[in-house]
Scaffold this motif. Structure first.
Motif, short mmCIF file in Angstrom:
data_model
loop_
_atom_site.label_atom_id
_atom_site.label_comp_id
_atom_site.label_asym_id
_atom_site.label_seq_id
_atom_site.Cartn_x
_atom_site.Cartn_y
_atom_site.Cartn_z
N ARG A 87 -6.67 14.60 -1.35
CA ARG A 87 -7.43 13.45 -1.82
C ARG A 87 -6.49 12.38 -2.35
NH1 ARG A 87 -12.66 13.57 -0.19
NH2 ARG A 87 -13.33 15.71 -0.16
N VAL A 88 -6.96 11.14 -2.33
CA VAL A 88 -6.23 10.03 -2.94
C VAL A 88 -6.50 10.10 -4.44
CG1 VAL A 88 -6.10 7.52 -3.13
CG2 VAL A 88 -6.40 8.58 -0.89
N THR A 89 -5.44 10.12 -5.25
CA THR A 89 -5.62 10.22 -6.70
C THR A 89 -5.47 8.89 -7.42
OG1 THR A 89 -3.32 10.88 -6.98
CG2 THR A 89 -4.96 12.64 -6.82
N SER A 90 -4.69 7.96 -6.87
CA SER A 90 -4.58 6.64 -7.50
C SER A 90 -4.10 5.61 -6.49
CB SER A 90 -3.63 6.68 -8.71
OG SER A 90 -2.29 6.77 -8.27
N ILE A 91 -4.49 4.36 -6.76
CA ILE A 91 -4.07 3.22 -5.95
C ILE A 91 -3.65 2.12 -6.92
CG2 ILE A 91 -4.74 1.51 -4.23
CD1 ILE A 91 -7.00 3.47 -3.40
N PHE A 117 4.71 -6.20 -4.08
CA PHE A 117 3.32 -6.54 -3.75
C PHE A 117 2.74 -5.63 -2.67
CE2 PHE A 117 5.22 -10.42 -5.45
CZ PHE A 117 4.39 -10.60 -6.55
N GLU A 118 3.14 -4.38 -2.71
CA GLU A 118 2.60 -3.37 -1.82
C GLU A 118 1.63 -2.49 -2.60
OE1 GLU A 118 6.00 -2.23 1.38
OE2 GLU A 118 6.35 -1.56 -0.67
N GLY A 119 0.65 -1.96 -1.88
CA GLY A 119 -0.25 -0.99 -2.49
C GLY A 119 0.43 0.37 -2.53
N VAL A 120 0.50 0.97 -3.70
CA VAL A 120 1.11 2.29 -3.86
C VAL A 120 -0.02 3.30 -4.01
CG1 VAL A 120 2.65 3.71 -5.26
CG2 VAL A 120 3.11 1.26 -5.01
N VAL A 121 -0.09 4.21 -3.04
CA VAL A 121 -1.15 5.21 -3.01
C VAL A 121 -0.56 6.57 -3.33
CG1 VAL A 121 -2.94 6.27 -1.58
CG2 VAL A 121 -2.39 3.84 -1.29
N THR A 122 -1.12 7.24 -4.32
CA THR A 122 -0.69 8.59 -4.68
C THR A 122 -1.68 9.58 -4.10
OG1 THR A 122 0.26 7.72 -6.72
CG2 THR A 122 -0.03 10.10 -6.58
N LEU A 123 -1.15 10.58 -3.41
CA LEU A 123 -1.98 11.58 -2.74
C LEU A 123 -1.78 12.94 -3.39
CD1 LEU A 123 -0.72 10.72 0.86
CD2 LEU A 123 -2.61 9.65 -0.34
N SER A 124 -2.85 13.68 -3.49
CA SER A 124 -2.80 15.07 -3.96
C SER A 124 -3.09 15.94 -2.75
CB SER A 124 -3.84 15.29 -5.05
OG SER A 124 -3.85 16.63 -5.46
N VAL A 125 -2.10 16.73 -2.33
CA VAL A 125 -2.19 17.51 -1.09
C VAL A 125 -2.18 19.00 -1.43
CG1 VAL A 125 -1.08 17.95 1.14
CG2 VAL A 125 -1.02 15.67 0.15
N ASP A 126 -2.97 19.76 -0.70
CA ASP A 126 -3.03 21.21 -0.86
C ASP A 126 -1.64 21.80 -0.68
OD1 ASP A 126 -3.48 23.96 -0.67
OD2 ASP A 126 -5.33 23.72 0.47
N THR A 129 1.89 16.27 -5.20
CA THR A 129 1.66 14.84 -4.97
C THR A 129 2.67 14.28 -3.99
OG1 THR A 129 3.02 14.21 -6.86
CG2 THR A 129 0.67 14.48 -7.26
N LEU A 130 2.19 13.32 -3.23
CA LEU A 130 3.02 12.50 -2.35
C LEU A 130 2.67 11.05 -2.63
CD1 LEU A 130 2.68 14.43 1.05
CD2 LEU A 130 4.63 14.45 -0.52
N GLN A 131 3.55 10.16 -2.22
CA GLN A 131 3.32 8.74 -2.43
C GLN A 131 3.53 8.00 -1.12
OE1 GLN A 131 5.87 6.12 -4.97
NE2 GLN A 131 4.39 6.77 -6.52
N ALA A 132 2.73 6.97 -0.89
CA ALA A 132 2.88 6.13 0.30
C ALA A 132 2.64 4.69 -0.11
CB ALA A 132 1.91 6.57 1.39
N ARG A 133 3.37 3.77 0.53
CA ARG A 133 3.22 2.34 0.25
C ARG A 133 2.68 1.65 1.48
NH1 ARG A 133 6.50 0.09 -3.96
NH2 ARG A 133 7.24 1.77 -5.29
N PHE A 134 1.67 0.79 1.28
CA PHE A 134 1.02 0.11 2.39
C PHE A 134 0.98 -1.39 2.13
CE2 PHE A 134 -0.80 4.37 2.25
CZ PHE A 134 -0.72 4.75 3.57
N ASP A 135 1.09 -2.18 3.22
CA ASP A 135 0.94 -3.63 3.12
C ASP A 135 -0.47 -4.00 2.71
OD1 ASP A 135 3.54 -3.87 3.93
OD2 ASP A 135 3.05 -4.31 6.01
N GLY A 160 -6.84 -2.12 2.30
CA GLY A 160 -8.21 -2.36 2.74
C GLY A 160 -9.21 -1.89 1.71
N GLY A 161 -10.21 -1.12 2.15
CA GLY A 161 -11.25 -0.62 1.26
C GLY A 161 -11.03 0.82 0.84
N LEU A 162 -9.78 1.28 0.88
CA LEU A 162 -9.48 2.65 0.48
C LEU A 162 -9.83 2.85 -0.99
CD1 LEU A 162 -8.12 5.28 1.59
CD2 LEU A 162 -6.04 4.47 0.51
N LYS A 163 -10.41 3.99 -1.31
CA LYS A 163 -10.84 4.26 -2.68
C LYS A 163 -10.19 5.54 -3.20
CE LYS A 163 -15.27 2.10 -2.00
NZ LYS A 163 -16.15 2.19 -0.91
N VAL A 164 -10.12 5.63 -4.52
CA VAL A 164 -9.68 6.86 -5.16
C VAL A 164 -10.68 7.95 -4.78
CG1 VAL A 164 -9.31 7.98 -7.39
CG2 VAL A 164 -8.56 5.63 -7.04
#
Length: 163
Positions: free
Chosen positions: A68-72, A79-88, A42-48, A51-55
């Motif tokens: 794939r994106v695993t959680s938002i 007040f940032e969107g925290v996106v968790t990524l599952s990477v090969d 897993t990796l994590q990224a924070r975005f302002d 948009g319409g990004l989905k799990v």
């Protein structure tokens, strides 16, 4: 071929059709990765703005799906969107890589694009991608364009250029 043979053949054909429809449904819903998913980290990224990004949205690098994106979620402190990524796990990105939310086509689905950096150190599992760029919202772009056009039409320079 008797009546029983034809009925058996038709039954097999119908069963094959149902299996085909189930496969297409899983492909369309991006669920096939959960069944054939190998070793990931897993990796994590924070975005302002996410948009319409989905799990289950793809994570791509150079156009190739690497995860794939695993959680938002929303960080209540920043007040940032925290996106968790599952990477090969076969794909390791440099520590100074950047992540951005991109759109497939003009009105397509959104996905995460990872641009590899040049650092020799790699992002460790659970690490955070620091350099991020949020989603570009089409409505905001259109609004800015119209506002700029309206502001430009009322300026004296615009009137002199029209003469």
């Amino acid at each position: 071929m008797g009546r029983k043979g034809i009925e058996t053949l038709v039954g097999g054909f119908v069963l094959l059709g149902i299996v085909g429809l189930a496969f297409l449904s899983l492909q369309a819903a991006n669920l096939t990765t959960y069944f054939g998913q190998g070793d990931t980290y897993t990796l994590q990224a924070r975005f302002d703005n996410v948009g319409g990004l989905k799990v289950r949205a793809p994570v791509r690098s150079a156009g190739v799906t690497v995860g794939r994106v695993t959680s938002i979620t929303l960080d209540p402190a920043t007040f940032e969107g925290v996106v968790t990524l599952s990477v090969d796990s076969r794909v390791r990105f440099p520590r100074d890589s950047a992540a951005q939310i991109l759109t497939a086509g003009l009105l397509g689905d959104q996905y995460i694009g990872i641009l590899p950096g040049g650092d020799e150190a790699e992002l460790q599992p659970g690490a955070r991608i620091v350099q991020t760029q949020g989603a570009v919202v089409l409505e905001d772009l259109i609004g800015r364009f119209l506002f700029d056009r309206a502001a430009g039409a009322g300026s004296p320079a615009a009137g002199a250029a029209a003469q």
